[in-house]
Write a protein that holds these residues in place. Structure first.
Motif, PDB file in Angstrom:
ATOM      1  N   LYS A  65       0.821  -1.212   0.000  1.00 15.38           N
ATOM      2  CA  LYS A  65       0.000   0.000   0.000  1.00 15.38           C
ATOM      3  C   LYS A  65       0.853   1.259   0.000  1.00 15.38           C
ATOM      4  O   LYS A  65       0.568   2.225  -0.732  1.00 15.38           O
ATOM      5  CB  LYS A  65      -0.931  -0.010   1.210  1.00 15.38           C
ATOM      6  N   ILE A  66       1.907   1.255   0.794  1.00 19.92           N
ATOM      7  CA  ILE A  66       2.810   2.416   0.844  1.00 19.92           C
ATOM      8  C   ILE A  66       3.473   2.643  -0.512  1.00 19.92           C
ATOM      9  O   ILE A  66       3.554   3.771  -1.006  1.00 19.92           O
ATOM     10  CB  ILE A  66       3.867   2.205   1.946  1.00 19.92           C
ATOM     11  N   LEU A  67       3.924   1.565  -1.124  1.00 21.92           N
ATOM     12  CA  LEU A  67       4.603   1.681  -2.417  1.00 21.92           C
ATOM     13  C   LEU A  67       3.661   2.142  -3.528  1.00 21.92           C
ATOM     14  O   LEU A  67       4.063   2.875  -4.433  1.00 21.92           O
ATOM     15  CB  LEU A  67       5.228   0.330  -2.791  1.00 21.92           C
ATOM     16  N   LEU A  68       2.410   1.730  -3.440  1.00 26.40           N
ATOM     17  CA  LEU A  68       1.437   2.130  -4.464  1.00 26.40           C
ATOM     18  C   LEU A  68       1.176   3.635  -4.453  1.00 26.40           C
ATOM     19  O   LEU A  68       0.737   4.202  -5.460  1.00 26.40           O
ATOM     20  CB  LEU A  68       0.121   1.367  -4.267  1.00 26.40           C
ATOM     21  N   ASN A  69       1.445   4.279  -3.326  1.00 31.41           N
ATOM     22  CA  ASN A  69       1.275   5.725  -3.265  1.00 31.41           C
ATOM     23  C   ASN A  69       2.328   6.462  -4.081  1.00 31.41           C
ATOM     24  O   ASN A  69       2.148   7.640  -4.425  1.00 31.41           O
ATOM     25  CB  ASN A  69       1.355   6.209  -1.807  1.00 31.41           C
ATOM     26  N   GLU A  70       3.430   5.754  -4.393  1.00 28.56           N
ATOM     27  CA  GLU A  70       4.540   6.401  -5.095  1.00 28.56           C
ATOM     28  C   GLU A  70       4.872   5.761  -6.434  1.00 28.56           C
ATOM     29  O   GLU A  70       5.529   6.393  -7.268  1.00 28.56           O
ATOM     30  CB  GLU A  70       5.811   6.356  -4.207  1.00 28.56           C
ATOM     31  N   CYS A  71       4.431   4.515  -6.638  1.00 30.52           N
ATOM     32  CA  CYS A  71       4.867   3.764  -7.819  1.00 30.52           C
ATOM     33  C   CYS A  71       3.681   3.219  -8.606  1.00 30.52           C
ATOM     34  O   CYS A  71       2.556   3.184  -8.114  1.00 30.52           O
ATOM     35  CB  CYS A  71       5.751   2.579  -7.402  1.00 30.52           C
ATOM     36  N   SER A  72       3.981   2.757  -9.815  1.00 31.52           N
ATOM     37  CA  SER A  72       2.981   2.057 -10.613  1.00 31.52           C
ATOM     38  C   SER A  72       2.702   0.700  -9.990  1.00 31.52           C
ATOM     39  O   SER A  72       3.457   0.239  -9.123  1.00 31.52           O
ATOM     40  CB  SER A  72       3.497   1.863 -12.044  1.00 31.52           C
ATOM     41  N   VAL A  73       1.634   0.059 -10.430  1.00 31.65           N
ATOM     42  CA  VAL A  73       1.270  -1.255  -9.898  1.00 31.65           C
ATOM     43  C   VAL A  73       2.409  -2.252 -10.098  1.00 31.65           C
ATOM     44  O   VAL A  73       2.801  -2.983  -9.179  1.00 31.65           O
ATOM     45  CB  VAL A  73      -0.017  -1.774 -10.569  1.00 31.65           C
ATOM     46  N   ALA A 100      -2.182  -5.767  -5.681  1.00 28.82           N
ATOM     47  CA  ALA A 100      -2.060  -4.357  -6.046  1.00 28.82           C
ATOM     48  C   ALA A 100      -3.190  -3.942  -6.987  1.00 28.82           C
ATOM     49  O   ALA A 100      -3.760  -2.843  -6.849  1.00 28.82           O
ATOM     50  CB  ALA A 100      -0.710  -4.105  -6.694  1.00 28.82           C
ATOM     51  N   LEU A 101      -3.529  -4.807  -7.924  1.00 25.60           N
ATOM     52  CA  LEU A 101      -4.636  -4.520  -8.845  1.00 25.60           C
ATOM     53  C   LEU A 101      -5.943  -4.357  -8.081  1.00 25.60           C
ATOM     54  O   LEU A 101      -6.740  -3.453  -8.352  1.00 25.60           O
ATOM     55  CB  LEU A 101      -4.767  -5.637  -9.882  1.00 25.60           C
ATOM     56  N   GLU A 102      -6.121  -5.244  -7.089  1.00 29.39           N
ATOM     57  CA  GLU A 102      -7.346  -5.171  -6.300  1.00 29.39           C
ATOM     58  C   GLU A 102      -7.388  -3.885  -5.485  1.00 29.39           C
ATOM     59  O   GLU A 102      -8.446  -3.248  -5.359  1.00 29.39           O
ATOM     60  CB  GLU A 102      -7.439  -6.394  -5.388  1.00 29.39           C
ATOM     61  N   MET A 103      -6.243  -3.486  -4.940  1.00 24.25           N
ATOM     62  CA  MET A 103      -6.186  -2.237  -4.173  1.00 24.25           C
ATOM     63  C   MET A 103      -6.512  -1.022  -5.042  1.00 24.25           C
ATOM     64  O   MET A 103      -7.149  -0.067  -4.607  1.00 24.25           O
ATOM     65  CB  MET A 103      -4.778  -2.050  -3.569  1.00 24.25           C
TER      66      MET A 103
END
Length: 286
Positions: free
Chosen positions: A247-255, A277-280
């Protein structure tokens, strides 16, 4: 290098029991021209015990950069010098690295005289895997830094080892218990080779209880050995920590990037993380 150049000996000293000193070490300390010691007062007692009457100079963490340069010049001039710490093998969480580095860079012969080492002694009696291990020295002094340290090693599959002091051992175990699973195996080796030598193997939760309840388990010098993580490579389930990292990484990076980085950090499978990640991100078609 001139044939008149001297030699540097790195000599291990006893960590408790004075009998743990080799004949070779005694001979070397008698024969060298100078002994560089972490604490001359402490080492002098060892020398007196073995009848070694040799000149001592101080080499500790506060003067070793400048003192090492002077000692190097003496070796260049033909003197043989022995490097010792207060106890155990020099450079293992003890001073001496600048002198050894300078000597090696200058092409001076550096000869190790092996002997006692708390790290190796503890590992040999721990009953945990030692084919791969990581030595971490002393832990950070603050609680927040220690917790970060433990988080970074949460999924380390090798046995890992650190030194700790008597006034921080309990706090260190409390911090560890907040990060690692309660059933992680732990060995505490205290006062190795000394009168009150104790080597105990327990689950983390049991070890914390023991150290809290037994005042003697908070005394002395400590080597702590931690069982490596056992990671089920076939387990498709993601833990709360896996999902938190993702979740933290998704705030800064692509899936795709977030899934790759999370796999490196946590050890979980990239495909499983990618699906999560897709589900998030709400990108799963349904």
């Amino acid at each position: 290098m001139s044939s008149q150049c001297g030699k540097l000996y790195v000599v291990a000293t006893p960590i408790g029991n004075l009998a743990d000193f080799s004949f070779r070490a005694v001979d070397v300390l008698k024969e060298v021209d100078l002994i560089a010691a972490e604490d001359t007062r402490h080492v002098r007692m060892l020398l007196q015990h073995y009848g070694i009457a040799n000149r001592l100079v101080s080499l500790h963490q506060h003067n070793e950069e400048t003192a090492s340069a002077g000692l190097l010049e003496k070796i260049r001039g033909g003197l043989d010098i022995a490097l010792v710490s207060d106890a155990g093998t020099p450079l293992l969480s003890d001073p001496g690295m600048p002198l050894v580095r300078m000597a090696k860079d200058a092409g001076i012969e550096v000869s190790p005289i092996p002997g006692a080492c708390a790290l190796i002694a503890a590992l040999s009696a721990a009953g945990l895997p030692v084919s791969r291990f990581i030595f971490e020295g002393f832990l950070p002094r603050t609680s927040s830094s220690r917790k970060t340290f433990f988080k970074e090693r949460l999924n380390c599959e090798s046995t890992w080892v650190f030194y700790e002091s008597s006034h921080r051992i309990l706090d260190a175990l409390k911090d560890m218990s907040e990060i690692l699973q309660a059933d992680r195996q732990l060995v505490i080796a205290r006062e190795i080779t000394k009168l009150h030598e104790t080597i105990v193997k327990r689950r983390l939760d049991e070890m914390l209880e023991l150290v809290e309840s037994d005042e003697n388990m908070r005394k002395g010098e400590f080597v702590v050995i931690v069982e490596g993580a056992v990671i089920d490579k076939n387990n498709q389930a993601l833990s709360a920590e896996h999902l938190s990292v993702l979740k933290i990484l998704l705030n800064e990076c692509s899936v795709k990037t977030a899934a790759s980085l999370a796999a490196e950090i946590t050890g979980a499978k990239k495909k499983v993380l990618y699906q999560a990640a897709l589900e998030m991100m709400g990108k799963v078609k349904g």
